[in-house]
Design an enzyme around this catalytic site. Structure first.
Site, PDB file in Angstrom:
ATOM      1  N   ALA A   1       2.708   6.322 -62.391  1.00  0.00           N
ATOM      2  CA  ALA A   1       2.078   7.516 -62.261  1.00  0.00           C
ATOM      3  C   ALA A   1       2.206   8.282 -60.902  1.00  0.00           C
ATOM      4  O   ALA A   1       2.089   7.463 -60.069  1.00  0.00           O
ATOM      5  CB  ALA A   1       0.768   7.641 -62.965  1.00  0.00           C
TER       6      ALA A   1
ATOM      7  N   ARG B   1       0.110   9.525 -59.081  1.00  0.00           N
ATOM      8  CA  ARG B   1      -0.967   9.279 -58.300  1.00  0.00           C
ATOM      9  C   ARG B   1      -1.037   7.893 -57.765  1.00  0.00           C
ATOM     10  O   ARG B   1      -1.915   7.520 -56.679  1.00  0.00           O
ATOM     11  CB  ARG B   1      -2.347   9.394 -59.012  1.00  0.00           C
ATOM     12  CG  ARG B   1      -2.524   8.681 -60.280  1.00  0.00           C
ATOM     13  CD  ARG B   1      -3.849   9.050 -61.054  1.00  0.00           C
ATOM     14  NE  ARG B   1      -4.037   8.060 -62.163  1.00  0.00           N
ATOM     15  CZ  ARG B   1      -3.207   8.267 -63.364  1.00  0.00           C
ATOM     16  NH1 ARG B   1      -2.528   9.498 -63.291  1.00  0.00           N
ATOM     17  NH2 ARG B   1      -3.491   7.503 -64.486  1.00  0.00           N
ATOM     18  N   TYR B   2      -0.124   6.892 -58.204  1.00  0.00           N
ATOM     19  CA  TYR B   2      -0.049   5.700 -57.665  1.00  0.00           C
ATOM     20  C   TYR B   2       1.094   5.255 -56.557  1.00  0.00           C
ATOM     21  O   TYR B   2       1.072   4.338 -56.046  1.00  0.00           O
ATOM     22  CB  TYR B   2      -0.016   4.520 -58.928  1.00  0.00           C
ATOM     23  CG  TYR B   2      -0.991   4.677 -59.855  1.00  0.00           C
ATOM     24  CD1 TYR B   2      -2.410   4.475 -59.377  1.00  0.00           C
ATOM     25  CD2 TYR B   2      -0.919   4.952 -61.311  1.00  0.00           C
ATOM     26  CE1 TYR B   2      -3.518   4.376 -60.056  1.00  0.00           C
ATOM     27  CE2 TYR B   2      -2.014   5.100 -61.914  1.00  0.00           C
ATOM     28  CZ  TYR B   2      -3.260   5.008 -61.694  1.00  0.00           C
ATOM     29  OH  TYR B   2      -4.528   4.846 -62.486  1.00  0.00           O
ATOM     30  N   ILE B   3       1.911   6.239 -56.433  1.00  0.00           N
ATOM     31  CA  ILE B   3       3.248   5.855 -55.854  1.00  0.00           C
ATOM     32  C   ILE B   3       3.159   6.895 -54.589  1.00  0.00           C
ATOM     33  O   ILE B   3       2.523   8.078 -54.738  1.00  0.00           O
ATOM     34  CB  ILE B   3       4.481   5.981 -56.514  1.00  0.00           C
ATOM     35  CG1 ILE B   3       4.637   7.187 -57.311  1.00  0.00           C
ATOM     36  CG2 ILE B   3       4.547   4.719 -57.491  1.00  0.00           C
ATOM     37  CD1 ILE B   3       5.906   7.368 -58.043  1.00  0.00           C
TER      38      ILE B   3
END
Length: 880
Positions: free
Chosen positions: A124, A126-128
């Site tokens: 997602a 928000r994680y990368i």
């Protein structure tokens, strides 16, 4: 209500005719659809020629520039910022950004960005995290030459096109579906694009073919410059680990390991191929292991994988780009030319801007030097008004500005008044002069670049290649593919049966006579006793004609299967003999193998896979005064002609029956076989290097650089993926001479040997990791030249010639051999071999005569024995 509103809400107009109703769309139906189509083409699906971006990608890149501070940003943050420019949802922006990031050119990525090999999705947003690459910062942005426009809500300024100084569109590729058109531009190699740009600037010709991150093997012979109608074929790289194991290490573009494995499983379920099981060991690199059952040919399985699975795919490019707000279909070569010319234009604009800035710096530095050196700042001490100050400075400068390049403006004088007292007090005349001279050098350099713009652009591209080209070498191997005939490689996944009397063939007739294993895509050839023939596709049950005498799988273009035939032409005609091949035919059409007369009857028929010609005995009916009722016929005396030939007369009298007397041998010439290095395959069409003329049991000798020796039967389906240093027709009695470097003793060794086990691979060098094969030859008496290395403080040892036949005798293939020399060697060369002495012709003739005498007596005994056997046992094919 306004007139426009009335038009927009106008209802469709219907016109009634006798047969149909014509509905004319007007108002909003017409205008809105055209607006939508134009929007999709220009703003969503098709990239622009100037920078190679679609609007969403351009806005992502601009947002990343806005946020760039050298550190990574959360992708979610970048997506949110991009929504200030792009009036669409965050999901579409995130997906587009992942596509750019996976190409590893413009964006430095951190975290799980998915895997193009396995098809795994990215984490997602928000994680990368992401940031601009150094390449993007250097190539994509140049605010001073960028044209800007208002964003969709008018709050921001966005670039109309980014000033990309590189053929980015061809490097990344693009794909999109619009209204009424689509585009599919394939990615190309980074370094090859730069080389092509340089060649274009030099006025040279160039050629571009795609290159894919998934690697693989590609045949781009029909690429057609990326235009409509072109096609490329891409294959997975498949190697044979052992006789029961295949390994796929590279996959075709647009496939994933999952989709490829699924296609293999489906082909296995349909019976096209036979696979024991599949392992997917893909991590950083592709590794799909395919385990085969016993007695399945790996070579044929590789061809079958290409024929029936996603191990080979065809890609049809369609190069469409936006030029001057309109879609254009142009080839990739033209795209590169336009992109390169645009890069030159951008470089020129940057140089001109830089020149103006340098000239302005030089102008003000010169003014500042005069202002301080000539103490003009003292002239304003008595002035009480601003106008007086400006006028005093202007008057003070006039005697000293004759060398300036432009007139002094009020703005220049204003800037002089802003110089601080501290700067004036610390002013260093020498440093000021050095700065002016440095600016003059830079100005001269920029002017030189402008005067030699093409050379400057070439140097720019060369610098890009030097700075960023390392590690971007071509991944996809370019090779011409041979056409794989599916019928030759498909697994025989079903059984064929025949009901000869009723005339049915099929795979469902399990209670009738079994014929052969076949596949569900095979064609079947059938001969009937009435002299008719037909070819039909395999099915569950098919009627072909009553009284079937021969059924077999039909091989198209097969010139080696010869049919031997004795038949009566019509109910009272003569009996004929003929030999023929069936190479091509129209499916499901009935042909006559005689002249089509009613009452035609076949007395004898045989199908011979290698052109064998047997002897038969013909028995005549006792009618009238016929004296000779039995005689022999040899098919070897008959020429092989076309299927439509009538043949030669056997007898004008009625024939009772025909029986086989003696099995025959092949009458066909040995097959000439060539090796085509381009496609790495054997062929009989004369392409490549001639290996020799091969009969049934002849084999090919193969030696690899690793010292592996083997022989193979020359099948046209054999794959040659390894690099063979020796490939020729094998003579079992001819010794092979080899010179190799022995890694442990660090000496050259010589050995001569025969291949003792034709079906077994043998290694002829030692297993030390540094051991390597140096030379190998099948010459009868090879001669080796040794070039010795010059030793320090020693006289140069002259070159030496060694007769290898005298140097070492023929030993076993596992023997280590004899050490060649203890001296240091610079080079080893094979010279012209010595021609063996030929024996005296008179002695040979006498020897030959003795052998013939012996042979003749042996043949007589054999023939007597054969006659006795044949009298006791009847052989042959008889159709009454």
């Amino acid at each position: 209500m306004s007139e426009d509103q009335e038009n927009n809400n106008q209802e469709p107009i219907e016109e009634h005719t006798n047969q149909e109703v014509i509905t004319r769309i007007t108002g909003m139906y017409k205008d809105w659809f055209l607006d939508y189509a134009s929007y999709v083409i220009l703003e969503r699906a098709v990239p622009a020629i100037e920078d190679g971006f679609k609007p969403v990608h351009r806005r992502i890149m601009q947002s990343m520039k806005d946020l760039d501070d050298g550190r990574y940003n959360k992708v979610a943050n970048i997506v949110g910022h991009t929504m200030q420019y792009h009036p669409h949802g965050d999901a579409s922006i995130g997906d587009a950004m992942v596509q750019v990031g996976q190409k590893e050119l413009l964006i430095d990525t951190q975290g799980n960005w998915g895997n193009i090999l396995t098809g795994d999705r990215a984490a997602a947003p928000r994680y990368i995290e992401a940031r601009l690459s150094k390449f993007a910062l250097e190539v994509v942005y140049s605010p001073k030459v960028t044209e800007w426009q208002a964003s969709y809500d008018g709050r921001k300024k966005e670039p109309i096109n980014l000033p990309v100084k590189f053929p980015l569109l061809l490097a990344q590729g693009a794909e999109g579906i619009a209204v009424g058109l689509s585009t599919k531009i394939l990615p190309h190699n980074f370094n090859e694009l730069i080389d092509a740009s340089i060649k274009h600037l030099q006025g040279k010709r160039f050629k571009l073919v795609p290159d894919f991150a998934t690697a693989g093997i590609m045949d781009a012979s029909n690429y057609n410059d990326g235009l409509r109608g072109g096609k490329i074929r891409v294959r997975a790289k498949i190697s044979q680990q052992d006789k029961n194991t295949l390994v796929i290490t590279e996959i075709p573009f647009s496939t994933t390991t999952s989709s490829l494995i699924d296609s293999v499983i489906k082909a296995n379920e349909k019976g096209k191929i036979k696979v024991k099981h599949i392992e997917d060991n893909t991590a950083e690199n592709v590794e799909i292991v395919i385990h085969l059952p016993n007695n399945i040919s790996p070579d044929k399985t590789i061809d079958a994988l290409y024929a029936f699975t996603n191990c080979e795919i065809s890609i049809s490019p369609l190069s469409c780009v936006i030029i001057d707000h309109k879609p254009h279909f142009i080839g990739v070569s033209e795209i590169l030319r336009l992109s390169t010319d645009h890069t030159v234009k951008l470089l020129k604009s940057e140089l001109e801007i830089k020149l103006d800035e340098l000239q302005e710096q030089w102008h003000f530095s010169s003014l500042e030097r005069i202002f301080i050196e000539k103490r003009i700042y003292r002239d304003i001490e008595e002035e009480e008004t601003w106008e007086g100050v400006i006028k005093a400075i202007d008057e003070g400068l006039k005697p000293h500005i004759t060398h300036l390049k432009r007139a002094v403006t009020e703005e220049d004088i204003t800037r002089l008044t802003e110089i601080r007292i501290k700067r004036i007090s610390k002013f260093d005349l020498d440093k000021a002069q050095q700065k002016i001279e440095a600016l003059e050098d830079e100005i001269a350099q920029v002017k030189h670049h402008l005067e030699h713009l093409i050379e400057f652009a070439i140097a720019y591209f060369e610098k890009l290649k030097k700075d960023y080209g390392q590690g971007r070498e071509r991944k996809t191997e370019i090779r011409l593919f041979e056409d794989i005939e599916a019928t030759k490689v498909v697994i025989r996944n079903t059984k064929l049966y025949v009901n000869r009397k009723e005339g049915f063939i099929g795979t469902a007739l399990k209670k009738d006579e079994y014929v052969t294993d076949c596949s569900d895509i095979d064609d079947i050839i059938c001969f009937m006793q009435d002299g008719t023939m037909t070819v039909t596709k395999v099915d569950t049950k098919t009627f072909v004609g009553k009284n079937i005498i021969h059924v077999a799988v039909f091989k198209k273009k097969d010139k080696r299967t010869i049919y031997n035939l004795i038949y009566r032409d019509g109910s009272k005609g003569n009996t004929y003999i003929k030999r023929f091949a069936v190479t091509s035919i129209t499916r499901d059409r009935e042909y006559s193998i005689g002249k089509g007369e009613k009452g035609t009857k076949v007395f004898y028929f045989s199908a011979n896979p290698n052109g064998e010609a047997e002897k038969v005995t013909v028995y005549l009916r006792q009618i009238g005064s016929i004296k000779k009722l039995k005689f022999e016929v040899d098919f070897a005396d008959q020429l092989i002609k076309g299927r439509g030939a009538k043949g030669n007369i056997v007898s004008k009298h009625p024939v009772k029956k025909v029986e086989l007397k003696e099995e025959g041998v092949s009458t066909l010439k040995p097959r000439k076989i060539w090796f085509d290095d381009v496609v790495q395959r054997l062929n009989v069409d004369g392409r490549g290097d001639l290996l020799g003329e091969f009969k049934g049991e002849d084999r090919i000798l193969l030696v690899t650089q690793d010292g592996i020796v083997k022989t193979i039967i020359p099948e046209l389906t054999t794959r040659f993926d390894e690099n063979y240093v020796l490939m020729e027709k094998w003579n079992p009695k001819q010794p092979i001479s080899a010179v190799y470097w022995e890694g442990e003793r660090e000496r050259y060794y010589v050995k001569r040997f025969l291949v003792e086990h034709p079906d077994k691979e043998e290694v002829i060098i030692t297993d030390h990791p540094k051991s390597q094969l140096e030379l190998i030859t099948t010459d009868s008496i090879p001669v080796l030249e040794i070039v010795y290395r010059k030793q320090r403080n020693k006289e140069q040892k002259p070159n030496e010639e060694v007769n290898l036949e005298e140097f070492i005798s023929v030993k076993g293939i596992k023997a280590q051999g004899n050490q060649l020399t203890t001296e240091k060697v610079t080079q080893l060369n094979l010279l012209e071999p010595i021609i063996p002495e030929v024996a005296d012709p008179e002695e040979e003739e006498e020897e030959s005569h003795n052998e013939e005498t012996t042979s003749t007596s042996e043949e007589k005994e054999h023939n007597n024995s054969s006659e006795e056997n044949k009298n006791s046992e009847s052989q042959g094919s008889l159709f009454d």
